[in-house]
Design an enzyme around this catalytic site. Structure first.
Site, mmCIF file in Angstrom:
data_model
loop_
_atom_site.group_PDB
_atom_site.id
_atom_site.type_symbol
_atom_site.label_atom_id
_atom_site.label_comp_id
_atom_site.label_asym_id
_atom_site.label_seq_id
_atom_site.Cartn_x
_atom_site.Cartn_y
_atom_site.Cartn_z
ATOM 1 C CB CYS A 121 -40.598 23.903 80.365
ATOM 2 S SG CYS A 121 -41.932 23.439 79.267
ATOM 3 C CB CYS A 176 -41.174 26.703 83.527
ATOM 4 S SG CYS A 176 -42.806 26.932 84.257
ATOM 5 C CB CYS A 223 -48.610 13.287 78.337
ATOM 6 S SG CYS A 223 -48.024 14.903 78.831
ATOM 7 C CB CYS A 279 -46.587 27.605 77.823
ATOM 8 S SG CYS A 279 -47.037 27.756 79.575
ATOM 9 C CD GLU A 282 -44.309 18.258 69.888
ATOM 10 O OE1 GLU A 282 -43.624 18.224 68.854
ATOM 11 O OE2 GLU A 282 -43.805 18.380 71.010
ATOM 12 N N GLY A 291 -48.494 23.941 77.688
ATOM 13 C CA GLY A 291 -49.446 24.902 78.227
ATOM 14 C C GLY A 291 -49.769 24.693 79.692
ATOM 15 C CB CYS A 299 -41.322 15.454 81.865
ATOM 16 S SG CYS A 299 -42.379 16.386 82.896
HETATM 17 S S1 SF4 Z 1 -45.735 24.113 79.643
HETATM 18 FE FE1 SF4 Z 1 -45.785 23.855 81.898
HETATM 19 S S2 SF4 Z 1 -43.645 23.641 82.502
HETATM 20 FE FE2 SF4 Z 1 -43.675 24.463 80.396
HETATM 21 S S3 SF4 Z 1 -43.547 26.700 80.616
HETATM 22 FE FE3 SF4 Z 1 -45.714 26.167 80.536
HETATM 23 S S4 SF4 Z 1 -46.340 25.884 82.677
HETATM 24 FE FE4 SF4 Z 1 -44.102 25.846 82.630
#
Ligand code: SF4
Length: 350
Positions: free
Chosen positions: A122, A119, A108, A115, A94, A166, A341
């Protein structure tokens, strides 16, 4: 002729020139093809209209031209757009287009499919990492969002942030190569000062950016200002603690003279007290940061975090201001379409 990649977009201009010479064609054809690949990118050889039919067929026989395609676009009531892109091998990523009142149009973009950093706040972190995006796929995201911006707002993108899905510094080569294409005169010709790469904190790669004397901006997603708290929300802190990151950022600054931005999401009753602000200020004073972005949290389904009450956000901002921290509150955008975000997760919103 050397063994050339099948993906024509992975070839340099010199490679394509060598190819045309080897098949008995004029060298300038390479420049024409290169322009179709980068300056006015097309999705098929048939669209390269200034080449003969025979040349197009020969290219089709010898190469592939995989490009990212927009699969679906959603429009938020605040003017933000979220596009879902499909890769040639059937994955989705995306990207978001964010217009602001100050006349900026920011894209963005994502750097990986999923990923690996997990985190806790997220949505992408709850997906597995499937693979890195190739540099041409990242470039396509920017081109497609730029096309959308021109269509919807009659403007070109003014800024690009690598804050989508990511961790960009775990896809170092492709991210840098995509930026080389985005800033190149035979690409989008954008100034590197308008590009920000945001990292969850990969100290070794931050140092490498310094060694590579990059010209774009760097942001660190700090989000918690002690190791104990950061460990709770960002597992990467176990291998890249705050001290290691502070040292890496100072090294980066020494070599590039690029000041960095600290990103700090406010979570209710977790990192929003005056004591937390004090810890944040301590770090702000130790690194060459010109700005702290305080980000409004956007709740996601999987996480337990909440957004603080408005008074608490205001008190936090006022505390930073009293301590002469250059901080800016970033309200979240595109919440209604999960484009804000930390919300990117390829949810099917059709
Ligand atoms: S995309 Fe960014 S905020 Fe989300 S888990 Fe990966 S490193 Fe962390």
């Amino acid at each position: 002729m050397k063994n050339l990649s099948r993906n024509i977009r992975h070839l340099s201009l010199a490679d394509i020139e060598e190819y045309f010479t080897a098949i008995g064609e004029k060298k300038f054809r390479a420049k024409q093809v290169y322009e179709w690949l980068w300056l006015k990118p097309v999705g098929s050889f048939d669209e390269m209209t200034n080449l003969s039919k025979e040349n197009r067929q020969k290219l089709k026989d010898d190469f592939t031209l995989p490009t990212l395609k927009t699969d679906h676009t959603q429009h938020s009531e605040d003017g933000t757009f979220k596009s879902r892109f499909k890769t040639h091998d059937g994955h989705f990523v995306e990207g978001v287009l964010i217009p602001t009142a100050s006349g900026r149009y920011t894209a963005c973009v994502s750097s990986q499919i999923g990923c690996s950093l997990s985190c806790k706040f997220c949505a992408t972190g709850y997906m597995d990492r499937k693979r890195n995006l190739e540099f041409d796929e990242i470039y396509d995201e920017v081109v497609l969002l730029n096309n959308l911006c021109e269509k919807e707002y009659g403007k070109k993108l003014s800024n690009i942030v690598f804050m989508g899905m990511g961790e960009p510094l775990l896809n170092y080569k492709n991210v840098l190569r995509s930026i080389e294409r985005i800033t190149s005169a035979d690409g989008l010709g954008m100034s590197p000062r308008r590009i920000t790469v945001s990292t969850a904190g990969v100290a070794k790669a931050i140092r490498q950016l310094g060694d590579d004397r990059v010209k774009f901006k760097l942001a660190l997603s700090l989000h918690a200002a002690t190791d104990a708290k950061r460990h709770d929300i960002m597992p990467i802190n176990d291998s890249n603690n705050i001290k290691t990151l502070v040292d890496a950022l100072n090294y980066f600054y020494k070599l590039t003279k690029n000041e960095i931005t600290l990103e700090y999401i406010l979570f209710k009753d977790f990192n929003d007290s005056p004591k937390d602000a004090d810890e944040l200020i301590k770090i702000y004073r130790q690194v060459p940061a010109d700005l702290v972005n305080i980000i409004e949290y956007n709740p996601i389904d999987f996480a337990k975090f909440e957004k603080p009450e408005e008074e608490k956000v205001e008190a936090f901002m006022a505390y930073l201001a009293r301590n002469k921290v250059n901080a800016r509150l970033r309200r979240s955008r595109g919440k209604d379409i999960d484009a804000a975000c930390g919300q990117l997760a390829n949810k099917d919103n059709h």
